[in-house]
Design a protein around this motif. Structure first.
Motif, PDB file in Angstrom:
ATOM      1  N   ASN A   1     -15.820  35.753   8.383  1.00  0.00           N
ATOM      2  CA  ASN A   1     -16.806  36.720   7.895  1.00  0.00           C
ATOM      3  C   ASN A   1     -16.255  37.639   6.806  1.00  0.00           C
ATOM      4  O   ASN A   1     -16.633  38.811   6.701  1.00  0.00           O
ATOM      5  CB  ASN A   1     -17.348  37.564   9.056  1.00  0.00           C
ATOM      6  CG  ASN A   1     -18.214  36.749   9.998  1.00  0.00           C
ATOM      7  OD1 ASN A   1     -18.873  35.800   9.584  1.00  0.00           O
ATOM      8  ND2 ASN A   1     -18.222  37.106  11.267  1.00  0.00           N
ATOM      9  N   VAL A   2     -15.394  37.076   5.967  1.00  0.00           N
ATOM     10  CA  VAL A   2     -14.750  37.892   4.940  1.00  0.00           C
ATOM     11  C   VAL A   2     -15.756  38.466   3.943  1.00  0.00           C
ATOM     12  O   VAL A   2     -15.503  39.495   3.307  1.00  0.00           O
ATOM     13  CB  VAL A   2     -13.670  37.049   4.218  1.00  0.00           C
ATOM     14  CG1 VAL A   2     -14.305  36.003   3.320  1.00  0.00           C
ATOM     15  CG2 VAL A   2     -12.703  37.927   3.442  1.00  0.00           C
ATOM     16  N   ASP A   3     -16.902  37.826   3.817  1.00  0.00           N
ATOM     17  CA  ASP A   3     -17.924  38.298   2.884  1.00  0.00           C
ATOM     18  C   ASP A   3     -18.813  39.384   3.478  1.00  0.00           C
ATOM     19  O   ASP A   3     -19.747  39.846   2.822  1.00  0.00           O
ATOM     20  CB  ASP A   3     -18.792  37.125   2.417  1.00  0.00           C
ATOM     21  CG  ASP A   3     -19.409  36.355   3.573  1.00  0.00           C
ATOM     22  OD1 ASP A   3     -18.923  36.478   4.712  1.00  0.00           O
ATOM     23  OD2 ASP A   3     -20.378  35.612   3.335  1.00  0.00           O
ATOM     24  N   GLN A   4     -18.506  39.824   4.702  1.00  0.00           N
ATOM     25  CA  GLN A   4     -19.314  40.856   5.354  1.00  0.00           C
ATOM     26  C   GLN A   4     -18.585  42.190   5.472  1.00  0.00           C
ATOM     27  O   GLN A   4     -18.988  43.056   6.245  1.00  0.00           O
ATOM     28  CB  GLN A   4     -19.747  40.382   6.746  1.00  0.00           C
ATOM     29  CG  GLN A   4     -20.637  39.160   6.729  1.00  0.00           C
ATOM     30  CD  GLN A   4     -21.101  38.765   8.117  1.00  0.00           C
ATOM     31  OE1 GLN A   4     -21.232  39.601   9.013  1.00  0.00           O
ATOM     32  NE2 GLN A   4     -21.367  37.482   8.314  1.00  0.00           N
ATOM     33  N   CYS A   5     -17.509  42.350   4.719  1.00  0.00           N
ATOM     34  CA  CYS A   5     -16.723  43.585   4.777  1.00  0.00           C
ATOM     35  C   CYS A   5     -16.411  44.055   3.356  1.00  0.00           C
ATOM     36  O   CYS A   5     -16.056  43.244   2.492  1.00  0.00           O
ATOM     37  CB  CYS A   5     -15.430  43.356   5.554  1.00  0.00           C
ATOM     38  SG  CYS A   5     -14.414  44.847   5.746  1.00  0.00           S
ATOM     39  N   ALA A   6     -16.545  45.354   3.126  1.00  0.00           N
ATOM     40  CA  ALA A   6     -16.364  45.909   1.786  1.00  0.00           C
ATOM     41  C   ALA A   6     -14.918  46.301   1.488  1.00  0.00           C
ATOM     42  O   ALA A   6     -14.633  46.827   0.413  1.00  0.00           O
ATOM     43  CB  ALA A   6     -17.264  47.137   1.607  1.00  0.00           C
ATOM     44  N   LEU A   7     -13.984  46.046   2.409  1.00  0.00           N
ATOM     45  CA  LEU A   7     -12.576  46.321   2.150  1.00  0.00           C
ATOM     46  C   LEU A   7     -12.124  45.558   0.903  1.00  0.00           C
ATOM     47  O   LEU A   7     -12.495  44.395   0.710  1.00  0.00           O
ATOM     48  CB  LEU A   7     -11.753  45.907   3.362  1.00  0.00           C
ATOM     49  CG  LEU A   7     -10.285  46.347   3.418  1.00  0.00           C
ATOM     50  CD1 LEU A   7     -10.191  47.846   3.632  1.00  0.00           C
ATOM     51  CD2 LEU A   7      -9.567  45.612   4.546  1.00  0.00           C
ATOM     52  N   GLY A   8     -11.308  46.212   0.072  1.00  0.00           N
ATOM     53  CA  GLY A   8     -10.906  45.596  -1.187  1.00  0.00           C
ATOM     54  C   GLY A   8     -10.260  44.235  -1.024  1.00  0.00           C
ATOM     55  O   GLY A   8     -10.545  43.300  -1.777  1.00  0.00           O
ATOM     56  N   TYR A   9      -9.388  44.094  -0.029  1.00  0.00           N
ATOM     57  CA  TYR A   9      -8.722  42.815   0.216  1.00  0.00           C
ATOM     58  C   TYR A   9      -9.736  41.748   0.594  1.00  0.00           C
ATOM     59  O   TYR A   9      -9.669  40.605   0.132  1.00  0.00           O
ATOM     60  CB  TYR A   9      -7.686  42.998   1.323  1.00  0.00           C
ATOM     61  CG  TYR A   9      -7.064  41.722   1.829  1.00  0.00           C
ATOM     62  CD1 TYR A   9      -6.350  40.881   0.975  1.00  0.00           C
ATOM     63  CD2 TYR A   9      -7.181  41.349   3.166  1.00  0.00           C
ATOM     64  CE1 TYR A   9      -5.768  39.703   1.448  1.00  0.00           C
ATOM     65  CE2 TYR A   9      -6.598  40.186   3.646  1.00  0.00           C
ATOM     66  CZ  TYR A   9      -5.902  39.367   2.778  1.00  0.00           C
ATOM     67  OH  TYR A   9      -5.341  38.204   3.235  1.00  0.00           O
ATOM     68  N   TYR A  10     -10.711  42.125   1.440  1.00  0.00           N
ATOM     69  CA  TYR A  10     -11.738  41.170   1.852  1.00  0.00           C
ATOM     70  C   TYR A  10     -12.626  40.777   0.674  1.00  0.00           C
ATOM     71  O   TYR A  10     -13.052  39.619   0.565  1.00  0.00           O
ATOM     72  CB  TYR A  10     -12.577  41.758   2.992  1.00  0.00           C
ATOM     73  CG  TYR A  10     -11.968  41.576   4.361  1.00  0.00           C
ATOM     74  CD1 TYR A  10     -10.616  41.861   4.594  1.00  0.00           C
ATOM     75  CD2 TYR A  10     -12.719  41.128   5.432  1.00  0.00           C
ATOM     76  CE1 TYR A  10     -10.053  41.693   5.846  1.00  0.00           C
ATOM     77  CE2 TYR A  10     -12.168  40.958   6.694  1.00  0.00           C
ATOM     78  CZ  TYR A  10     -10.837  41.244   6.889  1.00  0.00           C
ATOM     79  OH  TYR A  10     -10.275  41.063   8.134  1.00  0.00           O
ATOM     80  N   ARG A  11     -12.929  41.713  -0.184  1.00  0.00           N
ATOM     81  CA  ARG A  11     -13.737  41.383  -1.369  1.00  0.00           C
ATOM     82  C   ARG A  11     -13.016  40.372  -2.248  1.00  0.00           C
ATOM     83  O   ARG A  11     -13.631  39.454  -2.792  1.00  0.00           O
ATOM     84  CB  ARG A  11     -14.065  42.645  -2.170  1.00  0.00           C
ATOM     85  CG  ARG A  11     -15.076  43.566  -1.502  1.00  0.00           C
ATOM     86  CD  ARG A  11     -15.719  44.501  -2.508  1.00  0.00           C
ATOM     87  NE  ARG A  11     -14.742  45.272  -3.252  1.00  0.00           N
ATOM     88  CZ  ARG A  11     -14.315  46.477  -2.888  1.00  0.00           C
ATOM     89  NH1 ARG A  11     -14.769  47.031  -1.772  1.00  0.00           N
ATOM     90  NH2 ARG A  11     -13.433  47.133  -3.612  1.00  0.00           N
ATOM     91  N   ALA A  12     -11.702  40.551  -2.390  1.00  0.00           N
ATOM     92  CA  ALA A  12     -10.920  39.611  -3.202  1.00  0.00           C
ATOM     93  C   ALA A  12     -10.905  38.229  -2.553  1.00  0.00           C
ATOM     94  O   ALA A  12     -11.030  37.204  -3.247  1.00  0.00           O
ATOM     95  CB  ALA A  12      -9.500  40.138  -3.390  1.00  0.00           C
TER      96      ALA A  12
ATOM     97  N   VAL B   1     -10.972  53.641  13.674  1.00  0.00           N
ATOM     98  CA  VAL B   1     -10.872  53.136  12.302  1.00  0.00           C
ATOM     99  C   VAL B   1     -12.138  53.543  11.557  1.00  0.00           C
ATOM    100  O   VAL B   1     -13.239  53.124  11.922  1.00  0.00           O
ATOM    101  CB  VAL B   1     -10.710  51.604  12.284  1.00  0.00           C
ATOM    102  CG1 VAL B   1     -10.567  51.110  10.854  1.00  0.00           C
ATOM    103  CG2 VAL B   1      -9.502  51.194  13.111  1.00  0.00           C
ATOM    104  N   PRO B   2     -12.005  54.346  10.510  1.00  0.00           N
ATOM    105  CA  PRO B   2     -13.202  54.838   9.825  1.00  0.00           C
ATOM    106  C   PRO B   2     -13.776  53.818   8.838  1.00  0.00           C
ATOM    107  O   PRO B   2     -13.179  52.768   8.582  1.00  0.00           O
ATOM    108  CB  PRO B   2     -12.667  56.066   9.075  1.00  0.00           C
ATOM    109  CG  PRO B   2     -11.239  55.707   8.767  1.00  0.00           C
ATOM    110  CD  PRO B   2     -10.762  54.891   9.942  1.00  0.00           C
ATOM    111  N   GLY B   3     -14.902  54.172   8.290  1.00  0.00           N
ATOM    112  CA  GLY B   3     -15.474  53.405   7.184  1.00  0.00           C
ATOM    113  C   GLY B   3     -16.051  52.059   7.584  1.00  0.00           C
ATOM    114  O   GLY B   3     -16.240  51.740   8.762  1.00  0.00           O
TER     115      GLY B   3
END
Length: 265
Positions: free
Chosen positions: A105-116, A232-234
């Motif tokens: 589900n890497v496309d369901q998180c806005a973390l910079g690493y996941y976006r990459a 864990v925030p955000g």
């Protein structure tokens, strides 16, 4: 011939070993100088970011397996610009399939690493309909790495309302190689992605308990670490608390549990 990108890393080296165990010819892309090992694995120098050496690396290669990584903001270009350069080299060399190791589900998180990583997936999937993405839950090593430093101060951070489904790298490697060799994936099948997860879902608190017990049993520490709840925030915290790092039952591997991995370590 199989080319493994990131083949000297934790996941990549396991994939190389799995290919060798199945009698495959293996080439590893590396930025440093390496010589062929006794098992016949060959090394070729190349750079994903500049594209240097990629033509030579992909020459006469049937399948490319990418286990490269780039967790820091500076190194994340390896996942995006590097993937674009690699796909261009694969196309020019006539590589039939490329397999990418990614995250559930890497496309369901806005973390910079996941976006990459999500952009890396997109580049692979659109470059060739025969390419395959293998999404995995977190490796056992992920938790060990997270706790190794704070445990020296007898503290273990535990994310609140969070569970993990850790998976052994040997099981990941087997699934990746299976995907590389599968005829039921890629062009004509309508399937360019598979998902795999570890054999059990455990709260982070339970995983921390097992980790502490194993270290005491192995004589690595005489003291019990204090588990400290951490919110864990955000959006990443929301991603974990929603269980989006977990997989459904049909994607569970019957492999090495976290406890079994700990006993080996």
């Amino acid at each position: 011939m199989y080319l493994v990108v990131g083949g000297t890393g934790a996941a990549g080296s396991r994939i190389v070993a799995e290919l060798v165990s199945r009698g495959m010819q293996v080439r590893v892309l590396t930025r440093g100088n390496r010589r062929a090992k006794d098992d016949g694995v060959s090394f070729v120098r190349g750079d994903l970011l500049t594209g240097a050496g990629l033509a030579e690396a992909t020459a006469n290669v049937h399948t490319v397996i990418d286990a490269s990584d780039g967790k820091t903001p500076r190194s994340q270009r390896v996942l995006t610009d590097g993937a674009e350069n690699l796909m261009q080299a694969c196309w020019a060399s006539g590589v039939e399939r490329a397999v990418l190791l990614s995250i559930v589900n890497v496309d369901q998180c806005a973390l910079g690493y996941y976006r990459a990583k999500a952009e890396q997936e997109r580049l692979f999937s659109t470059a060739n309909r025969n390419n395959v993405v293998v999404r995995s839950t977190q490796f056992h090593e992920f938790l060990g790495m997270m706790w190794s430093t704070p445990s020296r101060a007898r503290v273990l951070p535990v994310f609140t309302h969070t569970s993990f489904q850790p998976i052994d790298l040997r099981d990941v490697a087997a699934a990746v190689v299976d995907a590389a060799r599968s005829e039921s994936l890629g062009a004509g099948s309508g399937r360019q992605q598979i998902t795999i997860g570890g054999p059990e879902i455990l709260s982070m608190r339970e995983l921390a308990r097992q980790w502490t017990f194993a270290r005491q049993a192995q004589g690595k520490t005489r003291h019990r670490a204090l588990t400290v709840p951490v919110h864990v925030p955000g959006k990443f915290g929301a991603f974990l608390r929603a269980g989006r790092n977990l997989v459904p039952d049909d994607a569970v591997t019957n492999g090495v549990t976290f406890g079994q991995w700990l006993s080996e370590k």
